[in-house]
Write a protein that holds these residues in place. Structure first.
Motif, PDB file in Angstrom:
ATOM      1  N   ASP A   1       1.192  -1.637  -0.029  1.00 18.83           N
ATOM      2  CA  ASP A   1       0.153  -0.416  -0.462  1.00 18.83           C
ATOM      3  C   ASP A   1       1.017   1.584  -0.063  1.00 18.83           C
ATOM      4  O   ASP A   1       0.509   1.897  -0.366  1.00 18.83           O
ATOM      5  CB  ASP A   1      -1.309  -0.352   1.471  1.00 18.83           C
ATOM      6  N   LEU A   2       2.305   1.090   0.849  1.00 17.16           N
ATOM      7  CA  LEU A   2       2.806   2.291   1.054  1.00 17.16           C
ATOM      8  C   LEU A   2       3.680   2.093  -0.461  1.00 17.16           C
ATOM      9  O   LEU A   2       3.481   3.354  -1.459  1.00 17.16           O
ATOM     10  CB  LEU A   2       3.811   1.962   1.735  1.00 17.16           C
ATOM     11  N   ILE A   3       4.086   1.735  -1.310  1.00 20.12           N
ATOM     12  CA  ILE A   3       3.998   1.986  -2.649  1.00 20.12           C
ATOM     13  C   ILE A   3       2.973   1.813  -3.779  1.00 20.12           C
ATOM     14  O   ILE A   3       3.851   2.696  -4.847  1.00 20.12           O
ATOM     15  CB  ILE A   3       5.136   0.052  -3.005  1.00 20.12           C
ATOM     16  N   THR A   4       1.975   1.926  -3.592  1.00 18.97           N
ATOM     17  CA  THR A   4       1.242   2.263  -4.122  1.00 18.97           C
ATOM     18  C   THR A   4       1.312   3.977  -4.139  1.00 18.97           C
ATOM     19  O   THR A   4       0.864   4.481  -5.118  1.00 18.97           O
ATOM     20  CB  THR A   4      -0.454   1.725  -4.349  1.00 18.97           C
TER      21      THR A   4
ATOM     22  N   ILE B   1       3.433   6.265  -3.382  1.00 16.72           N
ATOM     23  CA  ILE B   1       4.697   6.329  -3.739  1.00 16.72           C
ATOM     24  C   ILE B   1       4.639   6.349  -4.474  1.00 16.72           C
ATOM     25  O   ILE B   1       4.960   7.670  -5.614  1.00 16.72           O
ATOM     26  CB  ILE B   1       5.764   6.249  -2.784  1.00 16.72           C
ATOM     27  N   TYR B   2       4.051   5.549  -5.078  1.00 18.18           N
ATOM     28  CA  TYR B   2       4.093   5.909  -7.011  1.00 18.18           C
ATOM     29  C   TYR B   2       3.315   6.614  -7.531  1.00 18.18           C
ATOM     30  O   TYR B   2       3.419   7.290  -8.656  1.00 18.18           O
ATOM     31  CB  TYR B   2       4.184   4.303  -7.725  1.00 18.18           C
ATOM     32  N   GLN B   3       2.226   6.818  -7.495  1.00 13.61           N
ATOM     33  CA  GLN B   3       0.836   8.002  -7.436  1.00 13.61           C
ATOM     34  C   GLN B   3       1.231   9.440  -7.059  1.00 13.61           C
ATOM     35  O   GLN B   3       1.602   9.547  -8.408  1.00 13.61           O
ATOM     36  CB  GLN B   3      -0.577   7.581  -6.562  1.00 13.61           C
ATOM     37  N   PHE B   4       2.155   9.009  -5.861  1.00 18.98           N
ATOM     38  CA  PHE B   4       2.489  10.582  -6.140  1.00 18.98           C
ATOM     39  C   PHE B   4       3.351  10.921  -7.189  1.00 18.98           C
ATOM     40  O   PHE B   4       3.376  11.976  -7.117  1.00 18.98           O
ATOM     41  CB  PHE B   4       3.150  10.469  -4.569  1.00 18.98           C
ATOM     42  N   SER B   5       4.499   9.820  -7.399  1.00 17.89           N
ATOM     43  CA  SER B   5       5.702  10.067  -7.894  1.00 17.89           C
ATOM     44  C   SER B   5       5.652  10.895  -9.572  1.00 17.89           C
ATOM     45  O   SER B   5       5.928  11.722  -9.891  1.00 17.89           O
ATOM     46  CB  SER B   5       6.344   8.630  -7.987  1.00 17.89           C
ATOM     47  N   LYS B   6       4.485   9.936 -10.223  1.00 16.61           N
ATOM     48  CA  LYS B   6       3.750   9.929 -11.618  1.00 16.61           C
ATOM     49  C   LYS B   6       2.793  10.868 -11.516  1.00 16.61           C
ATOM     50  O   LYS B   6       2.766  12.232 -12.651  1.00 16.61           O
ATOM     51  CB  LYS B   6       3.053   8.620 -11.946  1.00 16.61           C
ATOM     52  N   GLN B   7       1.672  11.178 -10.168  1.00 16.78           N
ATOM     53  CA  GLN B   7       0.382  12.693 -10.502  1.00 16.78           C
ATOM     54  C   GLN B   7       1.307  14.130 -10.358  1.00 16.78           C
ATOM     55  O   GLN B   7       1.254  14.672 -10.351  1.00 16.78           O
ATOM     56  CB  GLN B   7      -0.713  11.941  -9.660  1.00 16.78           C
ATOM     57  N   GLN B   8       2.364  13.982  -9.463  1.00 17.78           N
ATOM     58  CA  GLN B   8       2.152  15.256  -8.528  1.00 17.78           C
ATOM     59  C   GLN B   8       4.343  16.029  -8.807  1.00 17.78           C
ATOM     60  O   GLN B   8       4.526  16.684  -9.045  1.00 17.78           O
ATOM     61  CB  GLN B   8       2.532  15.279  -7.282  1.00 17.78           C
ATOM     62  N   MET B   9       5.169  14.521  -8.980  1.00 20.13           N
ATOM     63  CA  MET B   9       5.900  15.061  -8.861  1.00 20.13           C
ATOM     64  C   MET B   9       7.255  14.479 -10.291  1.00 20.13           C
ATOM     65  O   MET B   9       8.433  15.124 -10.820  1.00 20.13           O
ATOM     66  CB  MET B   9       7.357  13.837  -8.374  1.00 20.13           C
ATOM     67  N   ASN B  10       6.237  13.833 -11.572  1.00 21.66           N
ATOM     68  CA  ASN B  10       6.593  12.930 -12.935  1.00 21.66           C
ATOM     69  C   ASN B  10       7.651  12.502 -12.915  1.00 21.66           C
ATOM     70  O   ASN B  10       8.887  12.768 -14.091  1.00 21.66           O
ATOM     71  CB  ASN B  10       6.872  15.061 -13.760  1.00 21.66           C
TER      72      ASN B  10
ATOM     73  N   PRO C   1       9.958   8.864 -12.534  1.00 18.84           N
ATOM     74  CA  PRO C   1       9.928   7.203 -12.969  1.00 18.84           C
ATOM     75  C   PRO C   1       9.876   6.716 -11.442  1.00 18.84           C
ATOM     76  O   PRO C   1      11.414   7.811 -11.230  1.00 18.84           O
ATOM     77  CB  PRO C   1      10.605   7.103 -14.037  1.00 18.84           C
ATOM     78  N   LEU C   2       9.814   5.471 -11.206  1.00 15.83           N
ATOM     79  CA  LEU C   2      10.622   5.092  -9.956  1.00 15.83           C
ATOM     80  C   LEU C   2      11.183   3.676 -10.563  1.00 15.83           C
ATOM     81  O   LEU C   2      10.698   3.378 -12.038  1.00 15.83           O
ATOM     82  CB  LEU C   2       9.213   4.130  -9.702  1.00 15.83           C
TER      83      LEU C   2
ATOM     84  N   TYR D   1       4.732  -4.928  -8.479  1.00 16.92           N
ATOM     85  CA  TYR D   1       5.709  -4.220  -6.699  1.00 16.92           C
ATOM     86  C   TYR D   1       3.654  -4.992  -6.156  1.00 16.92           C
ATOM     87  O   TYR D   1       3.867  -5.300  -4.913  1.00 16.92           O
ATOM     88  CB  TYR D   1       5.304  -3.127  -6.638  1.00 16.92           C
ATOM     89  N   LEU D   2       3.094  -5.391  -6.897  1.00 18.16           N
ATOM     90  CA  LEU D   2       1.549  -6.092  -6.669  1.00 18.16           C
ATOM     91  C   LEU D   2       1.479  -7.421  -6.862  1.00 18.16           C
ATOM     92  O   LEU D   2       0.775  -8.140  -5.875  1.00 18.16           O
ATOM     93  CB  LEU D   2      -0.047  -5.418  -7.465  1.00 18.16           C
ATOM     94  N   LYS D   3       2.429  -7.771  -7.017  1.00 19.02           N
ATOM     95  CA  LYS D   3       3.211  -9.222  -7.540  1.00 19.02           C
ATOM     96  C   LYS D   3       4.464  -9.981  -6.716  1.00 19.02           C
ATOM     97  O   LYS D   3       4.114 -10.910  -6.937  1.00 19.02           O
ATOM     98  CB  LYS D   3       2.825  -9.874  -9.396  1.00 19.02           C
ATOM     99  N   GLN D   4       5.081  -9.124  -6.526  1.00 12.85           N
ATOM    100  CA  GLN D   4       6.338 -10.048  -6.047  1.00 12.85           C
ATOM    101  C   GLN D   4       6.883  -8.662  -4.390  1.00 12.85           C
ATOM    102  O   GLN D   4       6.261  -7.032  -4.480  1.00 12.85           O
ATOM    103  CB  GLN D   4       7.744  -9.891  -6.819  1.00 12.85           C
TER     104      GLN D   4
END
Length: 259
Positions: A88-91, A93-102, A104-105, A141-144
């Motif tokens: 859930d934490l990865i979800t 930070i991924y959304q924050f990175s993609k939507q607000q910071m542009n 990539p991870l 990250y949802l699978k591993q």
């Protein structure tokens, strides 16, 4: 149970065991072989993942690693510890990175690497490491289990720290920031190794050059800084050896009587 070693020596890679050409000096290879003959265990301690350094481990015949800044610990081929990041934490930070910071991870565990997208920042960073850009899978990250993330950016990590206090952010190169569970470090990984294997009374040595070696230097008995190390790390060192290009590893191992 593993045979108790006479000592354990931890080696950072970039700027330490690697010279400026991202290779291991012949003097270091010879020194590692001598350590093993003396029942002294060499261990890689790096921000890189075990799968990234498989060729190096084969070349040096080192089969123990504190990987991803302590997030995965392998001793003589045995997985001793992994420090997985909550999905859930990865979800978040991924959304924050993609939507607000542009930004990539990259997603890392002890067996694989994936990127959220094939981007210019990814090309720049992995070219710096002399690696190909890993495969794209932004749902991995949802699978591993994931033990470390990278922010692929030259700036911008300061915007994350207040939003994600559960995580630690360390700039490891000009092109990326390592991200892992708060409290994780090379020192933490070493503690897991020593406690898990019953080696808490074994003498420990560490070589490093950068700030992601700081906690490791505070933990081991004998911290050794390379001459090319940052000043703050040198302040924590028992001894400052020669540079990573000038046989610094072998010279210090001789000084301490390990080879």
């Amino acid at each position: 149970m593993s045979k108790k070693p006479e000592a354990i020596v931890f080696f950072d890679l970039d700027g330490t065991l690697f010279n400026h050409q991202i290779d291991v000096l012949p003097s270091s290879l010879e020194a590692i072989a001598k350590l093993k003959k003396n029942n002294i265990i060499p261990v890689i301690a790096t921000g890189r993942s075990p799968c990234e350094v498989a060729d190096l481990m084969n070349k040096t015949q080192i089969d123990s690693i504190i990987g991803m800044n302590g997030q995965a610990v392998i001793y003589e081929g045995e997985i001793v510890f992994t420090n997985n990041i909550d999905k859930d934490l990865i979800t978040r930070i991924y959304q924050f990175s993609k939507q607000q910071m542009n930004i990539p991870l990259s997603f890392y565990n002890h067996e694989m690497i994936r990127v959220s997208e094939h981007s210019k920042p990814a090309e720049t960073f992995y070219h710096h490491l002399k690696q190909h850009v890993p495969p794209v899978d932004d749902q991995v990250y949802l699978k591993q289990s994931i033990q470390m993330l990278l922010l692929l950016c030259e700036e911008g990590e300061s915007g994350y720290r207040d939003v994600f206090p559960e995580l630690t952010f360390i700039r490891n190169t000009p092109y990326c920031v390592d991200v892992f569970n708060h409290g994780g470090s090379k020192g933490y990984g070493i503690t897991q190794l020593l406690q898990g294997k019953g080696f808490t009374n074994v003498p420990t040595y560490a070589f490093g050059d950068g700030m992601n070696d700081f906690e490791m230097f505070q933990l081991v008995d004998h911290p050794i800084a390379m001459a090319n190390a940052v000043d703050k790390l040198k302040e924590q060192a028992e001894f400052i050896t020669d540079t990573n290009n000038n046989d610094g590893i072998a010279k210090a191992l001789h000084k301490f009587g390990l080879i």
